[in-house]
Write an enzyme that holds these catalytic residues in place. Structure first.
Site, PDB file in Angstrom:
ATOM      1  N   GLU A   1      -0.081  -0.935   5.830  1.00  0.00           N
ATOM      2  CA  GLU A   1       1.018  -0.422   6.644  1.00  0.00           C
ATOM      3  C   GLU A   1       0.958   1.084   6.818  1.00  0.00           C
ATOM      4  OE1 GLU A   1       4.939   1.242   7.654  1.00  0.00           O
ATOM      5  OE2 GLU A   1       3.809   1.565   5.794  1.00  0.00           O
TER       6      GLU A   1
ATOM      7  N   ASP B   1       0.855  -1.193   0.000  1.00  0.00           N
ATOM      8  CA  ASP B   1       0.000   0.000   0.000  1.00  0.00           C
ATOM      9  C   ASP B   1       0.883   1.232   0.000  1.00  0.00           C
ATOM     10  OD1 ASP B   1       0.754  -0.714   2.696  1.00  0.00           O
ATOM     11  OD2 ASP B   1      -0.617   0.838   3.423  1.00  0.00           O
TER      12      ASP B   1
END
Length: 494
Positions: free
Chosen positions: A183, A118
């Protein structure tokens, strides 16, 4: 005994000779255009975990990652980690975590590579020189959101495994992957997943590898520590609604005045934290640490020029690195509820919320810091004798992480850097926070190493994020060699 020793030595030498680094490096060089194209495909997926409207992209990114690992012959599982509750009460599905395994030889060491796919938000109008989701190469640099943080490092690890398999070479160690998609917004659901898989997925893991950080200079580095972070909201509420400063100014005690006054009690102009107990919990810099910091390659003037300031808090390298890595710091981030749009507005805000954080270092406990900060702010607020109300809340309490840079795992890292880059790596710490490292350490009890391949000027989280082609390709070779070096560690040392 002599015969046994000689046999062991010959076995070790044969093992070293059997590692054909030049063939593997040549394979990487021949396929670098392919590697860049794969990175281009991954960057084109707008896997922004902070934007729920792009959640479909994030799910797609996890599927693409899983498929890439399956194509290499890995045993791959997409693990459900639950749902995310939004502020409006709506629940949406979190992206699945990709878990993969290559090899299960019980006589080999097993490593687990952690990464995330991400990214932070990015828009062209934010000041990007190129379209953020269209990987663009300029002067050997590959620009795109997520290029350095963390898609290229994840791909470099995958390419490292692929190189061995493409050349029909046996992997020197068993390799597991754990790739997440949240994250950048706090790794929602991952801590619980690690706990629940402690005795299954992690049961045979010997070492955990993280490559979610960068070098300090142009010199390769190994990272052995990160700071934690305690993030606070301090809310002051007064009138029942916003007021006109011309009509009510001078008659009410304003929440904004209170909050600014409170913020001023947190830190002195020289950077000294004023909250009792914070500085006292931190150990002094040892002579050994001082020497380590002194030997690190770090250009103070370049650092100053890079961030565009005329003066830093400290003038020498050791003090700067120490206060960046192993001392706590207070940073004030903003005030919610205050007028911040262009132009003028003569308003007295009825409620304002200050946002600030305190970076954590070893010997600090977030639960203790929460009480120290809360008690201190309430005591300072009481001295103001304000009729307004104060609420203090800690919304993040991430612990610091620290490894022993002298253990065998870092020995393997040093040897790999020497092999690929022909230099001794700097041993560095990160001022930022990677909470998952502490979770891995606490839950699994495994040794962890951080091996960065990102450059010091990659601009992670910023406009014009990039990774150099050199770091991407040579980083792949570094990971190839590291796997071999780890295989030389005796199992009983783990």
């Amino acid at each position: 005994m002599i015969g046994q020793g000689l046999s062991s030595l010959l076995l070790l030498l044969c093992s070293v000779d059997a590692f054909e680094y030049s063939r593997l490096a040549q394979h990487v060089d021949r396929h670098q255009e392919e590697y860049v194209e794969i990175l281009r495909e991954w960057v084109s997926i707008e896997s922004d975990s902070s934007n729920v409207l792009k959640r479909r992209n994030l799910h797609h990114m996890m599927d693409v990652t899983a498929q890439k690992l399956r194509q290499l012959g890995g045993s791959v599982e997409l693990i459900d980690v639950g749902h995310q509750e939004l502020p409006d009460g709506q629940n949406i599905t979190l992206p699945k975590v990709v878990a993969a395994q290559f090899g299960n030889d019980v006589n080999k060491i097993t490593v687990c590579v952690y990464g995330h796919v991400d990214v932070q938000p990015a828009k062209l109008e934010d000041g990007w020189a190129t379209r953020p989701y269209n990987l663009t190469e300029v002067n050997g640099n590959l620009y795109g959101r997520g290029a350095s943080d963390n898609k290229a490092p994840v791909l470099a690890w995958i390419h490292a495994v692929e190189a061995y398999k493409s050349l029909d070479m046996e992997l020197p160690v068993n390799v597991k992957f754990l790739i997440e998609g949240m994250e950048e917004t706090g790794s929602n659901g991952l801590d619980s997943m690690i706990v629940s898989h402690k005795d299954t997925f992690f049961s045979d893991v010997d070492y955990i590898i993280i490559s979610d950080c960068g070098w300090l200079s142009t010199k390769p580095a190994l990272t052995y520590g990160t700071r934690g972070n305690c993030y606070f909201f301090a809310e002051v509420e007064g009138p029942k609604q916003d007021l006109h400063s011309g009509v009510y100014g001078g008659t009410v005690i304003e929440p904004m005045t209170d909050i600014v006054g409170l913020l001023d009690t947190l830190i002195s102009p020289s950077g000294k934290i004023l909250i009792p107990g914070i500085r006292e919990s931190v150990s002094a810099l040892s002579d050994e640490e001082w020497k380590m910091f002194q030997d690190i390659e770090f250009d103070v003037d370049h650092f100053k020029n890079k961030i565009g300031v005329d003066q830093l808090m400290y003038n020498n390298k050791v003090d700067l690195l120490a206060h960046r890595w192993r001392y706590p710091t207070v940073s004030i981030h903003g005030i919610e509820g205050a007028f911040s749009d262009p132009g003028t507005k003569t308003v007295i805000p009825a409620k304002v919320t200050a946002k600030f954080s305190i970076r954590q270092v070893p010997n600090m406990d977030p639960t203790v810091v929460e009480k120290q900060v809360t008690d201190y702010l309430h005591s300072m607020f009481a001295k103001r004798k304000s009729p307004n109300t104060l609420k203090v809340q800690m919304v993040i309490g991430a612990k610091p992480w620290l490894a022993d840079p002298q253990n065998v795992l870092y020995g393997a890292g040093k040897a790999a850097v020497r092999k690929v880059f022909n230099v001794e790596p700097d041993l560095i710490r990160e001022g930022g926070t990677i909470p998952i490292a502490k979770t891995f350490q606490d839950v699994t009890g495994k040794n962890i190493i951080m091996i960065p391949i990102g450059g010091f000027d990659d601009g992670m989280h910023s406009q014009n994020e990039k990774i150099s082609r050199y770091n991407y390709i040579e980083g792949t070779k570094l990971f190839i060699v590291f796997l071999q070096e780890v295989s030389q560690i005796k199992k009983d040392v783990v």
